[in-house]
Design an enzyme around this catalytic site. Sequence first.
Site, PDB file in Angstrom:
ATOM      1  N   CYS A 357       0.807  -1.288   0.179  1.00 11.90           N
ATOM      2  CA  CYS A 357       0.018  -0.185  -0.083  1.00 11.90           C
ATOM      3  C   CYS A 357       0.866   1.400  -0.119  1.00 11.90           C
ATOM      4  CB  CYS A 357      -0.878   0.287   1.314  1.00 11.90           C
ATOM      5  SG  CYS A 357      -2.053  -1.537   1.408  1.00 11.90           S
ATOM      6  N   LEU A 358       2.013   0.981   0.680  1.00  8.32           N
ATOM      7  CA  LEU A 358       2.958   2.201   0.640  1.00  8.32           C
ATOM      8  C   LEU A 358       4.055   2.444  -0.133  1.00  8.32           C
ATOM      9  CD1 LEU A 358       3.105   1.749   4.675  1.00  8.32           C
ATOM     10  CD2 LEU A 358       2.185   3.883   3.473  1.00  8.32           C
TER      11      LEU A 358
END
EC number: 3.5.3.12
Length: 368
Positions: A357-358
Amino acid sequence: MKTLNSTPRADGFHMPAEWAPQTQVWMVWPERPDNWRLGGKPAQAAHVTLAKAIARFEPVTVAASAGQYENARRQLDQPNIRVVEISNDDAWVRDTGPTFVINDHGEVRGVDWGFNAWGGFDGGLYAPWNRDEELAAKVLEMERCQRYQTEGFVLEGGSIHVDGEGTVITTEECLLNRNRNPHMNREQIEAVLRDQLAVDTVVWLPDGLFNDETDGHVDNFCCYVRPGEVLLAWTDDSNDPNYARCHAAMEVLKNTRDAKGREFIVHKMPIPGPLFATAEECAGVDQVAGSQERDPSVRLAGSYVNFLIVNGGIIAPSFDDPADAEARAILAKIFPDHEVVMIPGRELLLGGGNIHCLTQQQPAPVKR
């Protein structure tokens, strides 16, 4: 750079699979105090660990706000890590950054999806989100990549996984959610995916992981590991709220063929935990109206599926959990030509996501 009026598919571009060669990985420096505990300091330390792990394999660019630029630059003082200044609302570059697309002539462009902080004013996680909405365009400007814009169509990069050969996997829970594109039905959404990703087959899993505050992003639940093969979060505990979700996804995958007509090979990945935030961890998050509340009674959506494939490496989260060793062994077996690097994922999970996600990979140009 130029914003194009066509689509990637019409121009001969497609989104490559994550295992395709990459030029770099993008990240955004966390600082939002109503999401990351203690003013984001533990999360920043986790981001340093993550960036340095990726930088062993390929270059990393970390975008930081003006207020955090010097801090980020000093902490990320390493030859393979570039720090640039981009204003932002939070660190989830998988969802706010561009989806890069390539053609066979050595060109790289980007798709700039609409972004509404995972639901806007109907279940979204923070407001305003205008700086995050602008982030993809700024990244493409920096990279001198031409831009496709999906005007009026909201999508986060974490809600899709492609094989680079014509198939995308997503979830109904997210893409058909009323808080994303309520003006569109399934067929209309599929048409956008076909045009922007250049895919022919859309595989719809019913749901993502239980309590995933993104409304069930597929990248926390089921991911491609190679064409025709996926890794699915799994539990055999019938009392676990993920049990029905895992088995429903398995049914879809067993009864679906991909764009090449292949049956899916499904590898199972255990789900850690159940994991919960402590009262102390929750107390460290600023309480702001409209932001996601942190509560020690709410199960965290921890997942080993939320890893990133880089050039020659797999960067995966560990949770100080009994299943960590099994997760590492599964990844090593599935990716025999990659080095599996596991880094502590708890601080990232406390913010609502994890490594995949990052991060946002930028594919290398290809000439055929």
